[in-house]
Design a protein around this motif. Structure first.
Motif, PDB file in Angstrom:
ATOM      1  N   VAL A   1     -50.710 112.078 -44.844  1.00 39.61           N
ATOM      2  CA  VAL A   1     -51.064 112.176 -43.429  1.00 39.61           C
ATOM      3  C   VAL A   1     -52.577 112.251 -43.279  1.00 39.61           C
ATOM      4  O   VAL A   1     -53.179 111.559 -42.462  1.00 39.61           O
ATOM      5  CB  VAL A   1     -50.394 113.415 -42.795  1.00 39.61           C
ATOM      6  CG1 VAL A   1     -50.984 113.700 -41.419  1.00 39.61           C
ATOM      7  CG2 VAL A   1     -48.897 113.214 -42.708  1.00 39.61           C
ATOM      8  N   MET A   2     -53.208 113.078 -44.140  1.00 36.09           N
ATOM      9  CA  MET A   2     -54.663 113.215 -44.054  1.00 36.09           C
ATOM     10  C   MET A   2     -55.354 111.905 -44.390  1.00 36.09           C
ATOM     11  O   MET A   2     -56.349 111.539 -43.774  1.00 36.09           O
ATOM     12  CB  MET A   2     -55.145 114.326 -44.986  1.00 36.09           C
ATOM     13  CG  MET A   2     -54.784 115.714 -44.488  1.00 36.09           C
ATOM     14  SD  MET A   2     -55.135 116.975 -45.705  1.00 36.09           S
ATOM     15  CE  MET A   2     -56.881 117.207 -45.427  1.00 36.09           C
ATOM     16  N   LEU A   3     -54.829 111.202 -45.375  1.00 38.44           N
ATOM     17  CA  LEU A   3     -55.451 109.946 -45.778  1.00 38.44           C
ATOM     18  C   LEU A   3     -55.289 108.851 -44.730  1.00 38.44           C
ATOM     19  O   LEU A   3     -56.065 107.904 -44.684  1.00 38.44           O
ATOM     20  CB  LEU A   3     -54.855 109.455 -47.102  1.00 38.44           C
ATOM     21  CG  LEU A   3     -55.451 110.028 -48.380  1.00 38.44           C
ATOM     22  CD1 LEU A   3     -54.690 109.512 -49.577  1.00 38.44           C
ATOM     23  CD2 LEU A   3     -56.914 109.659 -48.505  1.00 38.44           C
ATOM     24  N   SER A   4     -54.261 108.995 -43.912  1.00 36.56           N
ATOM     25  CA  SER A   4     -54.005 107.937 -42.940  1.00 36.56           C
ATOM     26  C   SER A   4     -55.000 107.971 -41.784  1.00 36.56           C
ATOM     27  O   SER A   4     -55.109 107.021 -41.031  1.00 36.56           O
ATOM     28  CB  SER A   4     -52.577 108.057 -42.407  1.00 36.56           C
ATOM     29  OG  SER A   4     -52.471 109.229 -41.644  1.00 36.56           O
ATOM     30  N   ILE A   5     -55.727 109.093 -41.669  1.00 40.19           N
ATOM     31  CA  ILE A   5     -56.762 109.169 -40.621  1.00 40.19           C
ATOM     32  C   ILE A   5     -58.076 108.706 -41.222  1.00 40.19           C
ATOM     33  O   ILE A   5     -58.470 109.189 -42.282  1.00 40.19           O
ATOM     34  CB  ILE A   5     -56.897 110.616 -40.112  1.00 40.19           C
ATOM     35  CG1 ILE A   5     -55.537 111.138 -39.663  1.00 40.19           C
ATOM     36  CG2 ILE A   5     -57.915 110.694 -38.979  1.00 40.19           C
ATOM     37  CD1 ILE A   5     -55.525 112.627 -39.400  1.00 40.19           C
ATOM     38  N   PRO A   6     -58.775 107.790 -40.583  1.00 38.74           N
ATOM     39  CA  PRO A   6     -60.071 107.356 -41.123  1.00 38.74           C
ATOM     40  C   PRO A   6     -60.968 108.554 -41.361  1.00 38.74           C
ATOM     41  O   PRO A   6     -61.055 109.455 -40.509  1.00 38.74           O
ATOM     42  CB  PRO A   6     -60.623 106.457 -40.028  1.00 38.74           C
ATOM     43  CG  PRO A   6     -59.430 105.968 -39.306  1.00 38.74           C
ATOM     44  CD  PRO A   6     -58.414 107.063 -39.368  1.00 38.74           C
ATOM     45  N   SER A   7     -61.639 108.569 -42.492  1.00 37.09           N
ATOM     46  CA  SER A   7     -62.269 109.807 -42.936  1.00 37.09           C
ATOM     47  C   SER A   7     -63.374 110.278 -41.984  1.00 37.09           C
ATOM     48  O   SER A   7     -63.465 111.465 -41.681  1.00 37.09           O
ATOM     49  CB  SER A   7     -62.803 109.644 -44.354  1.00 37.09           C
ATOM     50  OG  SER A   7     -63.789 108.641 -44.369  1.00 37.09           O
ATOM     51  N   LEU A   8     -64.183 109.348 -41.489  1.00 39.96           N
ATOM     52  CA  LEU A   8     -65.275 109.798 -40.625  1.00 39.96           C
ATOM     53  C   LEU A   8     -64.740 110.334 -39.300  1.00 39.96           C
ATOM     54  O   LEU A   8     -65.226 111.333 -38.771  1.00 39.96           O
ATOM     55  CB  LEU A   8     -66.252 108.637 -40.379  1.00 39.96           C
ATOM     56  CG  LEU A   8     -67.612 109.083 -39.856  1.00 39.96           C
ATOM     57  CD1 LEU A   8     -68.292 110.014 -40.847  1.00 39.96           C
ATOM     58  CD2 LEU A   8     -68.501 107.893 -39.570  1.00 39.96           C
ATOM     59  N   LEU A   9     -63.681 109.707 -38.819  1.00 38.58           N
ATOM     60  CA  LEU A   9     -63.054 110.172 -37.581  1.00 38.58           C
ATOM     61  C   LEU A   9     -62.522 111.594 -37.754  1.00 38.58           C
ATOM     62  O   LEU A   9     -62.705 112.467 -36.900  1.00 38.58           O
ATOM     63  CB  LEU A   9     -61.908 109.218 -37.217  1.00 38.58           C
ATOM     64  CG  LEU A   9     -61.260 109.447 -35.854  1.00 38.58           C
ATOM     65  CD1 LEU A   9     -62.260 109.202 -34.740  1.00 38.58           C
ATOM     66  CD2 LEU A   9     -60.046 108.550 -35.683  1.00 38.58           C
ATOM     67  N   LEU A  10     -61.871 111.814 -38.917  1.00 33.22           N
ATOM     68  CA  LEU A  10     -61.342 113.148 -39.207  1.00 33.22           C
ATOM     69  C   LEU A  10     -62.484 114.155 -39.279  1.00 33.22           C
ATOM     70  O   LEU A  10     -62.410 115.249 -38.701  1.00 33.22           O
ATOM     71  CB  LEU A  10     -60.560 113.102 -40.524  1.00 33.22           C
ATOM     72  CG  LEU A  10     -59.842 114.381 -40.936  1.00 33.22           C
ATOM     73  CD1 LEU A  10     -58.792 114.766 -39.921  1.00 33.22           C
ATOM     74  CD2 LEU A  10     -59.211 114.234 -42.305  1.00 33.22           C
ATOM     75  N   ALA A  11     -63.568 113.770 -39.962  1.00 33.84           N
ATOM     76  CA  ALA A  11     -64.703 114.681 -40.105  1.00 33.84           C
ATOM     77  C   ALA A  11     -65.310 114.998 -38.739  1.00 33.84           C
ATOM     78  O   ALA A  11     -65.617 116.152 -38.440  1.00 33.84           O
ATOM     79  CB  ALA A  11     -65.757 114.056 -41.023  1.00 33.84           C
ATOM     80  N   VAL A  12     -65.448 113.974 -37.901  1.00 31.11           N
ATOM     81  CA  VAL A  12     -66.000 114.188 -36.564  1.00 31.11           C
ATOM     82  C   VAL A  12     -65.110 115.141 -35.780  1.00 31.11           C
ATOM     83  O   VAL A  12     -65.584 116.084 -35.136  1.00 31.11           O
ATOM     84  CB  VAL A  12     -66.145 112.830 -35.821  1.00 31.11           C
ATOM     85  CG1 VAL A  12     -66.402 113.060 -34.349  1.00 31.11           C
ATOM     86  CG2 VAL A  12     -67.254 112.018 -36.443  1.00 31.11           C
ATOM     87  N   SER A  13     -63.784 114.926 -35.884  1.00 28.83           N
ATOM     88  CA  SER A  13     -62.864 115.790 -35.133  1.00 28.83           C
ATOM     89  C   SER A  13     -62.975 117.237 -35.588  1.00 28.83           C
ATOM     90  O   SER A  13     -63.006 118.162 -34.774  1.00 28.83           O
ATOM     91  CB  SER A  13     -61.418 115.332 -35.338  1.00 28.83           C
ATOM     92  OG  SER A  13     -61.354 113.945 -35.320  1.00 28.83           O
ATOM     93  N   ILE A  14     -63.051 117.429 -36.897  1.00 30.93           N
ATOM     94  CA  ILE A  14     -63.122 118.803 -37.403  1.00 30.93           C
ATOM     95  C   ILE A  14     -64.451 119.439 -37.009  1.00 30.93           C
ATOM     96  O   ILE A  14     -64.498 120.578 -36.548  1.00 30.93           O
ATOM     97  CB  ILE A  14     -62.926 118.825 -38.933  1.00 30.93           C
ATOM     98  CG1 ILE A  14     -61.499 118.400 -39.269  1.00 30.93           C
ATOM     99  CG2 ILE A  14     -63.181 120.221 -39.491  1.00 30.93           C
ATOM    100  CD1 ILE A  14     -61.299 118.052 -40.710  1.00 30.93           C
ATOM    101  N   ALA A  15     -65.541 118.682 -37.173  1.00 29.50           N
ATOM    102  CA  ALA A  15     -66.859 119.235 -36.833  1.00 29.50           C
ATOM    103  C   ALA A  15     -66.936 119.554 -35.343  1.00 29.50           C
ATOM    104  O   ALA A  15     -67.563 120.533 -34.945  1.00 29.50           O
ATOM    105  CB  ALA A  15     -67.946 118.236 -37.231  1.00 29.50           C
TER     106      ALA A  15
END
Lengths: 339, 333
Positions: free
Chosen positions: B171-185
C-alpha cells in the motif's frame, strides 16, 4: 507394506538398533495437484557403530528420507507417516522444540555441498562453537578449546588459525571437514551423511570417506550414508539399501550384495560403474531411461520400463519385499545368482 | 511535482520490480565469496567486506563518488570555519535596491554575491550543506531502521505475519513517494527539519522492508540455513546470525543510493515550503525556493544551490552504484 526386523547382525555390534525407520512414507501434497509419494514405506535399522548405505539415483527419495528423519521437511504440503524410532522414541511425534534439541545433539547431518552449507559471513570457529553453546550450554570462550580440538580431530591443520578463517578461505576438502566437525561437535549417536563427497574431487573424496570411517569406528556412531555412487560406499558401509522410486528394492550386507546383486536395478548400477581392470574400449552399460513419477508402484514394478529382463507379471502386479536372512529383494524376476 | 532526477517516483510498479530485482541478486551474497578464492588472501580473518574494499579502491567511479561525498561531509563538519561570512547577517544589505538591483552581484570578498537580504551566498551554501546532509543521512537511517524491522519480521516469520507486513508495504509503495512525503510533511503543524526527516524516512521504509524480506527469503531456503537447522540452532540465532547478516548486502547498497534520493526529496520539500521556514538556518532547497522570485534577474542565485544538490546526489549515487557492483557476484570478473 511391513517388514520384519532382520536379525543377523554380528561383527560385535550391539543388537539393539539405535535408529529404526519403520514404514516411512513421505507424501508431497500441493493444492490442485496429485499428491506425490517421494518415499514409500521405507524401513531400515541402524545399530551403534554400524554404517548403512542408502543408494539410488536422483529422485529416488534418498534425501527426503534423511530430511524426514531429521525433522527438517517443511511443515506445510508434506505428509510424513510411519515411525522413526530413536532409542525407542518416535521422532515423528516429537514437538518442534524437542526435535530442535535433538538435532546436533542426538542426530547430526552432513550435507552435499560444503561451501553453501557454511555460513559465509561467520568464521569457522564461531560456527563450531555455536553448536557447543547451543547444546552444552557453554560460553563461547569455554567452547573455543573444544572447537579447536574438533577441528584437529577432523584433520584440519593449524586449527588455531583456521578458527578465525571464513569458509571461502578454506579448500573444498577442509570445508567438508569443518562441516563434519560441526556435525560431530556434540557427539551425536546418529550421523546422516547426505552425499558428503559428491562436491569434492576424487582424491579428497577418499580422504573424507576414510575420515568418516575412522570417526564412526572410534566413537560407535551409527552412520547413515546416502549416495548415488556405489563405488563410494563400497569400502565404507556394512549394509546397503538400494532405493528405487521411493521404495527399497534390494538390501544386503556389503559383500554378498556387491558379489551377487539380485535386483536388475542393483545389477545395472554395478555394471554401469567404470572398471579399471576392464578391457580397454569396452563401453559402459547405462540403465536406459530415468525414474518416472507416474504412479510408479501401482500394480506394476516401477523399474519394469527400464528393466533388462522384464516378464509379464512385472507390469501386472506390484512385487513384494521378500526377506531372506540379511538379504531382501523386491523383484518378480531376479538376476540369476550364478553369473 | 515529481522529481526528474528520480524517475521511479512516478511508477510504483516499476519501483517494486526494481526492489525485487535487487533482492533477487542478493541470493548471491552467500556465493559471492566463492569465486574470490582464498589463495590471494591466505592470511587470517579477511572478510567479505575487506575483499569488496580491495576491489573498490581501484574503481575510479567509486573514488570519484567517495571523493565528492567526503568533500561535502568535511564541508558540513567544518562549515563555520570555512564559511567566509556569517550566513545570517545581511552584510550587503545596503547594496540591495528593490527596484534596480534586488540581488547584489559578486564582488571582492563575496565571490558568489549576496541574496535579496544581502547575505553572502557562498557562506549560506557552505553552512546549508549541514542541513542537507543531516536530513539525508538521518532520514535514511530512520527509514533503514523501520524498513529493516518490518523486513526481518516478514522474512523471519512466514505465513500471515509476512502477508500482513507485505500488504502494508505494498500500500505504501503504491503511493508515489514524493506525494507521500509531501502529505506527511504537510501534517505537521510546525514544519521543521525533523518533519522533513520523518516524512522522507516513512517513504523509504517500504523500500527497505521489501528488499530485506526478499533477500531473507532467499536465505531461508539456502543450504547453510538448512545446515544450521540440522544442528538444532535456535530460531532467533538462525534469523540474526545466519539469515540477517547474509541478507544485508543489497540493503546497505540501497541505503547509499537512497541517501541521494533523500537529499533530493528533502530539497523538494523545502522548495515547496514544507521544510524549516526559518531562513536563518540556510538549506539548499529553501534557497532554491526563495531564488525563484528573482530567477530572471539573477539565475545564479538558483543555479548554485541546485548545482550543490545535484553534485551531492551524484556523489552518493556513484558511491552506491560502485558499491553495488563490488558486492554483486554477477558483475564480477
Amino acid at each position: 507394506m511391513t517388514e520384519t526386523i532382520e536379525n543377523t547382525r554380528t561383527r560385535g555390534h550391539s543388537e539393539e538398533p539405535l535408529l529404526s525407520v519403520r514404514d516411512l512414507t513421505v507424501t508431497f501434497t500441493r493444492q490442485g495437484e496429485k499428491p506425490f509419494v517421494a518415499v514409500d514405506g521405507v524401513s531400515f535399522d541402524v545399530r551403534p557403530g554400524q554404517t548403512v548405505g542408502l543408494v539410488g539415483e536422483s529422485g529416488c527419495g534418498k534425501s527426503v528420507t534423511s530430511l524426514a528423519i531429521m525433522g527438517l521437511l517443511p511443515q506445510r504440503g508434506v505428509r510424513v507417516e510411519g515411525e522413526v524410532l530413536y532409542g525407542g522414541t518416535n521422532l515423528l511425534t516429537q514437538s518442534k522444540e524437542q526435535m530442535r534439541d535433538r538435532r546436533g545433539r542426538d542426530l547430526g547431518m552432513i550435507f552435499q555441498d560444503p561451501l553453501s552449507s557454511l555460513n559465509p559471513v561467520v568464521p569457522i570457529g564461531v560456527q563450531v562453537t555455536e553448536v557447543l553453546e547451543r547444546h552444552k550450554g557453554l560460553s563461547r570462550k569455554a567452547a573455543t578449546p573444544l572447537a579447536r580440538e574438533m577441528l584437529d580431530k577432523v584433520g584440519i591443520p593449524d586449527p588455531n588459525r583456521r578458527l578465525k578463517d571464513y569458509p571461502h578461505q578454506l579448500s573444498g576438502g577442509m570445508r567438508q571437514r569443518a562441516l563434519i566437525a560441526m556435525a560431530l561437535a556434540c557427539a551425536p549417536k546418529v550421523l546422516i551423511a547426505d552425499e558428503p563427497t559428491t562436491a569434492l574431487d576424487v582424491t579428497i573424496q577418499a580422504q573424507i570417506l576414510a575420515l568418516l570411517k575412522e570417526l564412526v569406528e572410534d566413537s560407535g556412531t551409527a552412520l547413515v550414508m546416502i549416495t548415488h555412487d556405489l563405488g563410494v560406499v563400497a569400502g565404507l558401509v556394512d549394509r546397503i539399501n538400494v532405493l528405487y522410486a521411493g521404495r527399497i528394492v534390494e538390501r544386503g550386507d556389503r559383500h554378498p550384495l556387491f558379489a551377487q546383486p539380485r535386483h536388475p536395478y542393483t545389477h545395472g548400477l554395478l555394471s554401469s560403474i567404470p572398471r579399471l581392470d576392464g578391457e580397454r574400449g569396452t563401453k559402459l552399460t547405462p540403465i536406459p531411461g530415468s525414474v518416472s513419477d507416474n504412479l510408479p508402484w501401482a500394480n506394476a514394478c516401477a523399474f519394469a520400463p527400464r528393466c533388462s529382463q522384464p516378464i509379464d507379471v512385472c507390469v501386472e502386479k506390484t512385487p513384494e519385499f521378500v526377506e531372506d536372512g540379511p538379504r531382501a529383494l523386491r523383484c518378480h524376476n531376479p538376476v540369476e545368482v550364478s553369473r | 511535482m515529481s522529481n526528474p532526477l528520480n524517475p521511479d517516483n512516478l511508477d510504483p510498479r516499476n519501483k517494486k520490480q526494481r526492489i525485487d530485482e535487487l533482492a533477487a541478486g542478493s541470493g548471491g551474497t552467500a556465493t559471492l565469496t566463492v569465486d574470490d578464492a582464498g589463495h590471494i588472501e591466505e592470511s587470517t580473518g579477511v572478510s567479505l567486506i575487506a575483499s569488496a574494499w580491495r576491489r573498490l579502491r581501484r574503481n575510479p567511479v567509486f573514488l570519484l563518488g567517495a571523493g565528492i561525498t567526503l568533500l561535502f561531509v568535511l564541508l558540513a563538519i567544518f562549515a563555520p570555519l570555512i564559511a567566509p561570512h556569517d550566513p545570517t547577517k545581511g552584510l550587503l544589505l545596503d547594496k540591495v535596491r528593490p527596484q534596480s538591483n534586488p540581488v547584489p552581484g559578486p564582488e571582492a570578498g563575496f565571490p558568489l554575491g549576496a541574496d535579496t537580504s544581502g547575505r553572502d551566498v557562498l557562506s549560506r551554501l557552505i553552512v546549508g550543506s549541514r542541513q542537507t546532509l543531516i536530513v539525508g543521512v538521518f532520514a535514511t537511517l530512520f527509514g533503514l531502521a523501520g524498513g529493516m524491522s518490518l523486513g526481518v519480521l516478514a522474512g523471519a516469520f512466514s505465513g500471515w505475519v509476512d502477508s500482513l507486513v507485505m500488504r502494508i508495504v505494498d500500500v505504501m509503495l503504491s503511493i508515489p513517494s514524493l506525494l507521500l512525503a509531501v502529505s506527511i510533511a504537510a501534517l505537521a503543524s510546525r514544519p521543521s527539519q525533523w518533519t522533513v526527516i520523518i516524512a522522507i524516512a516513512t517513504v523509504q521504509v517500504p523500500i527497505f522492508a521489501r528488499l530485506l524480506r526478499g533477500s531473507m527469503l532467499a536465505q531461508r531456503s539456502s543450504d547453510h540455513v538448512l545446515a544450521a537447522r540440522a544442528l538444532g540452532v535456535k530460531r532467533s540465532a538462525i534469523v540474526f546470525r545466519h539469515m540477517l547478516p547474509n541478507s544485508l548486502g543489497p540493503v546497505i547498497v540501497q541505503a547509499t543510493l537512497v541517501i541521494a534520493g533523500a537529499i533530493i526529496d528533502a530539497a523538494a520539500l523545502s522548495f515547496l515550503g514544507l521544510g524549516n521556514p526559518d531562513d536563518r538556518q540556510p538549506e539548499w532547497g529553501q534557497m532554491l525556493g526563495k531564488a525563484q522570485n528573482n530567477i530572471f534577474d539573477n539565475p545564479a542565485l538558483a543555479i548554485w544551490p541546485a548545482l550543490c544538490i545535484i553534485v551531492v546526489a551524484l556523489g552518493f549515487t556513484l558511491m552506491g552504484e560502485s558499491l553495488r557492483e563490488a558486492l554483486d557476484p554477477k558483475s564480477r570478473r
